[in-house]
Design a protein around this motif. Structure first.
Motif, mmCIF file in Angstrom:
data_model
loop_
_atom_site.group_PDB
_atom_site.id
_atom_site.type_symbol
_atom_site.label_atom_id
_atom_site.label_comp_id
_atom_site.label_asym_id
_atom_site.label_seq_id
_atom_site.Cartn_x
_atom_site.Cartn_y
_atom_site.Cartn_z
ATOM 1 N N PHE A 1 -4.629 4.912 -6.701
ATOM 2 C CA PHE A 1 -4.860 6.337 -6.870
ATOM 3 C C PHE A 1 -6.340 6.584 -6.607
ATOM 4 C CE2 PHE A 1 -0.919 7.906 -8.930
ATOM 5 C CZ PHE A 1 -0.262 6.699 -9.051
ATOM 6 N N ARG A 2 -6.725 7.833 -6.411
ATOM 7 C CA ARG A 2 -8.130 8.152 -6.220
ATOM 8 C C ARG A 2 -8.463 9.479 -6.870
ATOM 9 N NH1 ARG A 2 -8.186 9.325 0.364
ATOM 10 N NH2 ARG A 2 -7.089 11.338 0.298
ATOM 11 N N GLN A 3 -9.749 9.619 -7.189
ATOM 12 C CA GLN A 3 -10.235 10.853 -7.778
ATOM 13 C C GLN A 3 -11.555 11.225 -7.135
ATOM 14 O OE1 GLN A 3 -10.542 10.871 -12.070
ATOM 15 N NE2 GLN A 3 -10.461 13.101 -12.127
ATOM 16 N N ALA A 4 -11.562 12.336 -6.444
ATOM 17 C CA ALA A 4 -12.778 12.852 -5.822
ATOM 18 C C ALA A 4 -13.512 13.734 -6.824
ATOM 19 C CB ALA A 4 -12.420 13.632 -4.572
ATOM 20 N N TYR B 1 3.291 6.726 0.397
ATOM 21 C CA TYR B 1 1.918 7.116 0.717
ATOM 22 C C TYR B 1 1.726 8.621 0.543
ATOM 23 C CZ TYR B 1 1.408 2.573 3.037
ATOM 24 O OH TYR B 1 1.355 1.225 3.319
ATOM 25 N N ALA B 2 0.508 8.992 0.209
ATOM 26 C CA ALA B 2 0.141 10.392 0.272
ATOM 27 C C ALA B 2 0.127 10.810 1.735
ATOM 28 C CB ALA B 2 -1.247 10.604 -0.336
ATOM 29 N N ASP B 3 0.523 12.053 2.003
ATOM 30 C CA ASP B 3 0.549 12.531 3.386
ATOM 31 C C ASP B 3 -0.815 12.408 4.046
ATOM 32 O OD1 ASP B 3 2.905 15.272 2.779
ATOM 33 O OD2 ASP B 3 3.229 13.132 3.184
ATOM 34 N N SER B 4 -1.860 12.572 3.286
ATOM 35 C CA SER B 4 -3.213 12.581 3.841
ATOM 36 C C SER B 4 -3.657 11.211 4.345
ATOM 37 C CB SER B 4 -4.205 13.084 2.791
ATOM 38 O OG SER B 4 -4.166 12.262 1.640
ATOM 39 N N VAL B 5 -2.963 10.143 3.948
ATOM 40 C CA VAL B 5 -3.396 8.810 4.365
ATOM 41 C C VAL B 5 -2.362 8.099 5.228
ATOM 42 C CG1 VAL B 5 -4.772 8.615 2.262
ATOM 43 C CG2 VAL B 5 -2.524 7.519 2.363
ATOM 44 N N LYS B 6 -1.204 8.697 5.424
ATOM 45 C CA LYS B 6 -0.154 8.065 6.232
ATOM 46 C C LYS B 6 -0.668 7.764 7.631
ATOM 47 C CE LYS B 6 3.978 9.918 3.968
ATOM 48 N NZ LYS B 6 5.124 10.849 4.092
ATOM 49 N N GLY B 7 -0.382 6.552 8.095
ATOM 50 C CA GLY B 7 -0.816 6.139 9.417
ATOM 51 C C GLY B 7 -2.221 5.586 9.455
ATOM 52 N N ARG B 8 -2.971 5.738 8.383
ATOM 53 C CA ARG B 8 -4.352 5.223 8.336
ATOM 54 C C ARG B 8 -4.516 4.129 7.291
ATOM 55 N NH1 ARG B 8 -8.353 8.387 6.720
ATOM 56 N NH2 ARG B 8 -7.082 9.704 5.355
ATOM 57 N N PHE B 9 -3.824 4.249 6.180
ATOM 58 C CA PHE B 9 -3.943 3.282 5.089
ATOM 59 C C PHE B 9 -2.672 2.449 5.014
ATOM 60 C CE2 PHE B 9 -7.017 5.814 2.109
ATOM 61 C CZ PHE B 9 -7.887 5.985 3.178
ATOM 62 N N THR B 10 -2.836 1.189 4.608
ATOM 63 C CA THR B 10 -1.701 0.297 4.422
ATOM 64 C C THR B 10 -1.838 -0.436 3.097
ATOM 65 O OG1 THR B 10 -1.501 -0.054 6.810
ATOM 66 C CG2 THR B 10 -0.379 -1.618 5.369
ATOM 67 N N ILE B 11 -0.812 -0.333 2.265
ATOM 68 C CA ILE B 11 -0.801 -1.052 0.997
ATOM 69 C C ILE B 11 0.038 -2.311 1.157
ATOM 70 C CG2 ILE B 11 1.193 0.234 0.080
ATOM 71 C CD1 ILE B 11 -0.151 0.045 -2.696
ATOM 72 N N SER B 12 -0.417 -3.378 0.539
ATOM 73 C CA SER B 12 0.334 -4.627 0.593
ATOM 74 C C SER B 12 0.185 -5.331 -0.750
ATOM 75 C CB SER B 12 -0.151 -5.523 1.732
ATOM 76 O OG SER B 12 -1.522 -5.832 1.578
ATOM 77 N N ARG B 13 1.062 -6.321 -0.936
ATOM 78 C CA ARG B 13 1.102 -6.981 -2.236
ATOM 79 C C ARG B 13 1.323 -8.467 -2.049
ATOM 80 N NH1 ARG B 13 4.350 -4.643 -7.425
ATOM 81 N NH2 ARG B 13 3.843 -6.318 -8.887
ATOM 82 N N ALA B 14 0.609 -9.269 -2.803
ATOM 83 C CA ALA B 14 0.759 -10.713 -2.780
ATOM 84 C C ALA B 14 1.267 -11.149 -4.140
ATOM 85 C CB ALA B 14 -0.571 -11.390 -2.451
ATOM 86 N N SER B 15 2.575 -11.314 -4.250
ATOM 87 C CA SER B 15 3.150 -11.596 -5.564
ATOM 88 C C SER B 15 2.642 -12.874 -6.229
ATOM 89 C CB SER B 15 4.676 -11.634 -5.449
ATOM 90 O OG SER B 15 5.179 -10.376 -5.094
#
Length: 122
Positions: A36-39, A59-73
């Motif tokens: 999450f983020r807070q400006a 994803y938030a619409d504002s970051v789709k296509g630019r940000f990628t979340i991933s997880r290493a279990s």
């Protein structure tokens, strides 16, 4: 539960940063994680979340296509690759681990890490 975020900093518009968050504690690998983020002057908002299994992301619409979340279990870690950064991405970014949900992070049921500041200049 402890969440340790890192990787914030300063970037130019169009640049990239990668945030990391390491989680420790009981059953941290059993629930959804996210960012999450807070400006300044704004409410905290969802950036991206990822499920426990299956790699289901939101994803938030504002970051789709630019940000990628991933997880290493095995490492109980979550990452956020941020590309094509914009000045409006400037915010404090928070790592979150849900206490009970497995698909998405619900803010009211999450553990929170300390924030990491991302500053994007034009």
């Amino acid at each position: 539960v402890q969440l340790q975020a890192s990787g914030g900093g300063a970037a130019q518009a169009g640049g990239s940063l990668r945030l990391s968050c390491a989680a420790s504690g009981h059953t941290v690998s059993a629930f959804a994680m996210g960012w999450f983020r807070q400006a300044p002057g704004k409410e905290r908002e969802l950036v991206a979340t990822i499920s426990v299994v299956g790699g289901i992301t939101k994803y938030a619409d504002s970051v789709k296509g630019r940000f990628t979340i991933s997880r290493a279990s095995p490492d109980n870690a979550v990452y956020l690759q941020m590309n094509s950064l914009k000045p409006e991405d400037t915010a404090v970014y928070y790592c979150a681990l849900d206490r009970q949900h497995t698909i998405v992070v619900i803010p009211t049921s999450a553990y929170w890490g300390q924030g990491t500041l991302v500053t994007v200049s034009s």
